[in-house]
Design a protein around this motif. Structure first.
Motif, PDB file in Angstrom:
ATOM      1  N   ASN A   1       0.730  -1.206  -0.040  1.00  0.00           N
ATOM      2  CA  ASN A   1       0.037  -0.096   0.091  1.00  0.00           C
ATOM      3  C   ASN A   1       0.772   1.156   0.102  1.00  0.00           C
ATOM      4  N   ASP A   2       2.038   1.344   0.839  1.00  0.00           N
ATOM      5  CA  ASP A   2       2.695   2.546   0.734  1.00  0.00           C
ATOM      6  C   ASP A   2       3.444   2.632  -0.450  1.00  0.00           C
ATOM      7  N   ALA A   3       4.037   1.548  -0.914  1.00  0.00           N
ATOM      8  CA  ALA A   3       4.548   1.760  -2.407  1.00  0.00           C
ATOM      9  C   ALA A   3       3.612   2.055  -3.576  1.00  0.00           C
ATOM     10  N   GLU A   4       2.334   1.625  -3.459  1.00  0.00           N
ATOM     11  CA  GLU A   4       1.483   2.117  -4.344  1.00  0.00           C
ATOM     12  C   GLU A   4       1.168   3.766  -4.192  1.00  0.00           C
ATOM     13  N   ASP A   5       0.979   4.098  -3.014  1.00  0.00           N
ATOM     14  CA  ASP A   5       0.765   5.413  -2.765  1.00  0.00           C
ATOM     15  C   ASP A   5       2.106   6.481  -2.850  1.00  0.00           C
ATOM     16  N   ALA A   6       3.159   6.067  -2.710  1.00  0.00           N
ATOM     17  CA  ALA A   6       4.465   6.760  -3.279  1.00  0.00           C
ATOM     18  C   ALA A   6       4.229   6.610  -4.712  1.00  0.00           C
ATOM     19  N   LEU A   7       3.920   5.561  -5.362  1.00  0.00           N
ATOM     20  CA  LEU A   7       3.926   5.694  -7.139  1.00  0.00           C
ATOM     21  C   LEU A   7       3.039   6.870  -7.398  1.00  0.00           C
ATOM     22  N   ALA A   8       1.915   6.654  -6.852  1.00  0.00           N
ATOM     23  CA  ALA A   8       0.631   7.541  -7.313  1.00  0.00           C
ATOM     24  C   ALA A   8       1.047   9.209  -7.134  1.00  0.00           C
ATOM     25  N   GLU A   9       1.764   9.323  -5.733  1.00  0.00           N
ATOM     26  CA  GLU A   9       2.341  10.679  -5.591  1.00  0.00           C
ATOM     27  C   GLU A   9       3.427  11.099  -6.633  1.00  0.00           C
ATOM     28  N   ASP A  10       4.100  10.182  -6.894  1.00  0.00           N
ATOM     29  CA  ASP A  10       5.197  10.652  -7.780  1.00  0.00           C
ATOM     30  C   ASP A  10       4.491  10.854  -9.327  1.00  0.00           C
ATOM     31  N   TYR A  11       3.415  10.262  -9.640  1.00  0.00           N
ATOM     32  CA  TYR A  11       2.836  10.448 -10.954  1.00  0.00           C
ATOM     33  C   TYR A  11       2.292  11.965 -11.078  1.00  0.00           C
ATOM     34  N   HIS A  12       1.337  12.036  -9.878  1.00  0.00           N
ATOM     35  CA  HIS A  12       0.710  13.435  -9.839  1.00  0.00           C
ATOM     36  C   HIS A  12       1.737  14.516  -9.663  1.00  0.00           C
TER      37      HIS A  12
END
Length: 91
Positions: A77-88
């Motif tokens: 979950n943390d990795a997905e959140d970090a990836l989504a933040e980087d994308y945005h």
């Protein structure tokens, strides 16, 4: 408790309207439709606060996610959140 009160009030309203229509001999189908629509309208107009409390109570009960997550699930979950933040941030 709010859900029970709201449900009982709405059912009582339905049966009162339904029974009144049956006493007036307007027909079973019309009595059913009038009871359903009438109970909805009365509950929406006059039991609004109780309706909102019941909705909040159901949302708390259904929406509560109290289970514990495993370490691997939490790290995913943390990795997905970090990836989504980087994308945005890139946009």
């Amino acid at each position: 408790m709010a859900v029970l009160k709201y449900t009982l009030l709405r059912l009582a309203t339905f049966f009162i309207i339904f029974g009144a229509c049956l006493l007036l001999e307007v027909g079973m189908v019309f009595a059913l439709v009038a009871g359903l629509v009438g109970a909805w309208a009365v509950a929406y107009l006059f039991f609004n606060r109780l309706r909102l409390e019941a909705g909040a109570q159901v949302a708390r009960k259904v929406g509560s996610d109290t289970r514990r997550r495993s370490r691997s699930e939490q790290s995913d979950n943390d990795a997905e959140d970090a990836l989504a933040e980087d994308y945005h941030e890139d946009r």
